[in-house]
Design an enzyme around this catalytic site. Sequence first.
Site, mmCIF file in Angstrom:
data_model
loop_
_atom_site.group_PDB
_atom_site.id
_atom_site.type_symbol
_atom_site.label_atom_id
_atom_site.label_comp_id
_atom_site.label_asym_id
_atom_site.label_seq_id
_atom_site.Cartn_x
_atom_site.Cartn_y
_atom_site.Cartn_z
ATOM 1 N N TRP A 157 18.111 -64.265 -30.702
ATOM 2 C CA TRP A 157 19.504 -64.837 -30.119
ATOM 3 C C TRP A 157 19.582 -64.274 -28.697
ATOM 4 O O TRP A 157 20.109 -64.953 -27.863
ATOM 5 C CB TRP A 157 20.663 -64.515 -30.907
ATOM 6 C CG TRP A 157 20.662 -63.097 -31.126
ATOM 7 C CD1 TRP A 157 20.294 -62.399 -32.217
ATOM 8 C CD2 TRP A 157 21.434 -62.332 -30.376
ATOM 9 N NE1 TRP A 157 20.630 -60.956 -31.977
ATOM 10 C CE2 TRP A 157 21.338 -60.795 -30.921
ATOM 11 C CE3 TRP A 157 22.294 -62.343 -29.292
ATOM 12 C CZ2 TRP A 157 21.978 -59.542 -30.380
ATOM 13 C CZ3 TRP A 157 22.783 -60.891 -28.619
ATOM 14 C CH2 TRP A 157 22.728 -59.884 -29.245
ATOM 15 N N GLU A 176 42.555 -69.394 -29.598
ATOM 16 C CA GLU A 176 41.210 -69.291 -28.843
ATOM 17 C C GLU A 176 41.292 -68.476 -27.659
ATOM 18 O O GLU A 176 40.319 -67.714 -27.324
ATOM 19 C CB GLU A 176 41.106 -70.830 -28.517
ATOM 20 C CG GLU A 176 40.735 -71.817 -29.452
ATOM 21 C CD GLU A 176 39.548 -71.471 -30.162
ATOM 22 O OE1 GLU A 176 38.298 -70.945 -29.592
ATOM 23 O OE2 GLU A 176 39.572 -71.216 -31.443
ATOM 24 N N TRP A 231 11.815 -62.116 -35.778
ATOM 25 C CA TRP A 231 11.970 -63.362 -35.055
ATOM 26 C C TRP A 231 10.414 -63.949 -34.736
ATOM 27 O O TRP A 231 9.552 -63.334 -34.421
ATOM 28 C CB TRP A 231 12.540 -63.208 -33.695
ATOM 29 C CG TRP A 231 13.869 -62.685 -33.808
ATOM 30 C CD1 TRP A 231 14.247 -61.176 -33.353
ATOM 31 C CD2 TRP A 231 15.133 -63.240 -34.348
ATOM 32 N NE1 TRP A 231 15.628 -61.117 -33.799
ATOM 33 C CE2 TRP A 231 16.039 -61.991 -34.367
ATOM 34 C CE3 TRP A 231 15.498 -64.621 -34.659
ATOM 35 C CZ2 TRP A 231 17.530 -62.444 -34.595
ATOM 36 C CZ3 TRP A 231 16.662 -64.763 -35.150
ATOM 37 C CH2 TRP A 231 17.887 -63.709 -35.297
ATOM 38 N N TRP A 289 40.736 -65.170 -29.125
ATOM 39 C CA TRP A 289 39.190 -64.813 -29.515
ATOM 40 C C TRP A 289 38.660 -64.301 -28.226
ATOM 41 O O TRP A 289 37.746 -63.307 -28.306
ATOM 42 C CB TRP A 289 38.692 -66.195 -29.680
ATOM 43 C CG TRP A 289 38.542 -66.416 -31.144
ATOM 44 C CD1 TRP A 289 39.178 -67.410 -31.902
ATOM 45 C CD2 TRP A 289 37.823 -65.913 -32.111
ATOM 46 N NE1 TRP A 289 38.747 -67.305 -33.094
ATOM 47 C CE2 TRP A 289 38.107 -66.334 -33.481
ATOM 48 C CE3 TRP A 289 36.679 -64.843 -32.178
ATOM 49 C CZ2 TRP A 289 37.328 -66.010 -34.676
ATOM 50 C CZ3 TRP A 289 35.992 -64.506 -33.317
ATOM 51 C CH2 TRP A 289 36.275 -65.153 -34.516
ATOM 52 N N TRP A 319 27.137 -66.036 -29.357
ATOM 53 C CA TRP A 319 25.651 -65.910 -29.616
ATOM 54 C C TRP A 319 25.649 -65.220 -31.143
ATOM 55 O O TRP A 319 24.884 -65.438 -31.904
ATOM 56 C CB TRP A 319 24.945 -65.551 -28.715
ATOM 57 C CG TRP A 319 24.375 -66.604 -27.907
ATOM 58 C CD1 TRP A 319 25.146 -67.099 -26.797
ATOM 59 C CD2 TRP A 319 23.332 -67.444 -28.230
ATOM 60 N NE1 TRP A 319 24.236 -68.218 -26.430
ATOM 61 C CE2 TRP A 319 23.297 -68.558 -27.260
ATOM 62 C CE3 TRP A 319 22.330 -67.454 -29.367
ATOM 63 C CZ2 TRP A 319 22.435 -69.530 -27.210
ATOM 64 C CZ3 TRP A 319 21.403 -68.495 -29.109
ATOM 65 C CH2 TRP A 319 21.358 -69.524 -28.120
ATOM 66 N N ASN A 338 32.413 -76.334 -26.557
ATOM 67 C CA ASN A 338 32.091 -75.310 -27.511
ATOM 68 C C ASN A 338 31.536 -75.518 -29.021
ATOM 69 O O ASN A 338 30.580 -74.856 -29.247
ATOM 70 C CB ASN A 338 33.347 -74.431 -27.654
ATOM 71 C CG ASN A 338 33.302 -73.391 -28.258
ATOM 72 O OD1 ASN A 338 32.721 -72.341 -28.016
ATOM 73 N ND2 ASN A 338 33.920 -73.135 -29.704
#
Length: 479
Positions: free
Chosen positions: A369, A284, A316, A287, A392, A351
Amino acid sequence: MRSLVWFRSDLRTVDNTALYRACKLSGGDSKGAGVIGLFVVSPAEWKAHAYAPAKVDLILRTLRELSRSLAAINIPLLVRIARSARDVPQTVLNVARTNSCDALWFNKEYEVNETARDAAVTRACTREGLKAFACTDQSLIEPGEIRTGEGRPYTVFTPFKKACVKHLSQDATVPLPAPRQLAAMPVLPDEVPTSVPGWLSTVPADRWPAGEATAHSRLDSFVNTLAAAYKQNRDFPSLAATSELSPHLTVGSISPRQCVAAALAANNGSFDAGNDGLVCWISEVLWREFYIYVMHSFPKVCKHRAFVAWTESVRWLNNDAHFEAWKEGRTGVPIVDAGMRQLVAEGWMHNRVRMITAMYLSKNLLIDWRLGEDWFMRNLVDGFLASNNGGWQWSASTGTDAAPYFRIFNPITQSERFDSDGAYIRRYVPELAALGGDVIHDPSRLPPIARAKVDYPDMLVDLSTSRQRAIDAFAAAKP
C-alpha cells in the site's frame, strides 16, 4: 512590536489564528509596529514529501491571491527560498532580523518532519531573543487534547467523533474575522513566483481555481445547493455531488472551522440531527480531524509504518509490471482505470474510486500500500499526508478503523453499483464509450469476436483468485 507571520498550509486571511493574533499584538500605529507575512519556498522539503506539481501550482496561485489580500490591509508578503529543510530556521530568522521583527507567529503542522522543523525554528528565534508563538489552526481541536476514559489516544473513529462533538458543543468554535487594516505597510511585498523548477503541472489551472474567495464561494454553494443530497449522492463519481473543498483545506485557503461553522449554521446548530446530508458531511470533516489526531498520536504512520503492527509481516508480491499498469490506468478493470486516469488528468479522484483503486492495488494485486500512497501524493492536488495515509491504510486493512482484511471490494460490483450507467467510465476510458449494458463494467463479458475489436487490455488478474490470495497472505501474517 513588529510581528512576522510565517504562512505554510494556512494561505488565507479570514480565520487564520496566527495572523489574527499577530495583528492584535502588532497592529498599532507606533513606529516599528506592523505585521509582515512570510512564505518559504522549500523545494527539497516538497520533494521529500512527494508534493504533486498540481499541488505546488495551486499553492503558488493561492499565494498570489493571499498577497493581494494581505496588501489590502497593509501586510506585505515576502517570499524566500530555502535549499533544504535545514536552511529553513536560518531563512526565517534572517527575515525577522532584517525587518526588525520582535515576534514570530505560525500555525502548527503535525507531521514528524514539520514538527521537528518548527521546533528548530522556535529554538533559533529564542536564542536571538525573538518570541515565537505556535497556534492551533489546522485542526478543530489541538490533537491529543481529547482522550479516552483511560487517558489513551482514540484509535476508533466513532468514539473519537462523539468526543469531538461533545467538546465542540461545549466550547463553540467560531471562525475568526479577517484582521482590520493596519496603519502602514512596513516594507513592499515580493513578487510571488509563477512556477518552481521541477514542478511543472499538466493539470489545467482552471480545474482548481485558487484563493480564499473561491474557497468561500465553493463552500457556500455546496452548503446551499448540494449538501441536502450529499449523503445519497456522494458515492456516485459521475455526479457533481461533493464539495471538492479538499484542495482548499490542504493549502489552507479555507479552514475546517469555517467548514463546520457553515454546515452547522445551515443545520440549526446540530452536529447529528436535522439534514442528513449536512450531518454526513460534518462527519467527513471530522474524519480529516481524526487522521490528523492519529498522525500526531502515533508518529510511526509518518514513517512508512503500518498502524496495525502485525500487517508489517504481509508478504507483498510487488509485481513491477502490474504496478505500472495500475498507475497508467490499464489494469483491464474499467472503474479502476477510470480513477487512475482521472488522477493524472485532474490531480484528483472521487473518494469512492480512491477506495476502489487502493483496495484493488493492495488486495487484488497484492502490492504494498505504501507504493500506492506515494503515487497518490505525487499526483494529488489535495495531497495531505494525514488523510492520504489514513485512507490507504483503511483500504489495505493496516490502519485504524480498517476494513477487515477478508472484506475486499469487488471492483466490478462497485462499478455496477456506483456507476451503473457507465458515465464515469466513459468519461475517463473513452475506448469503452461505445459499450452498453453490463459490459462497460467488465468487457470480458463480450463475445470473443466483439471483445477482440475493443482496444482495451484484459484483466491483469482474476478477481476471485486474487481475492483469496490476499486473504491467505494476511492470514499467514496474522499472529
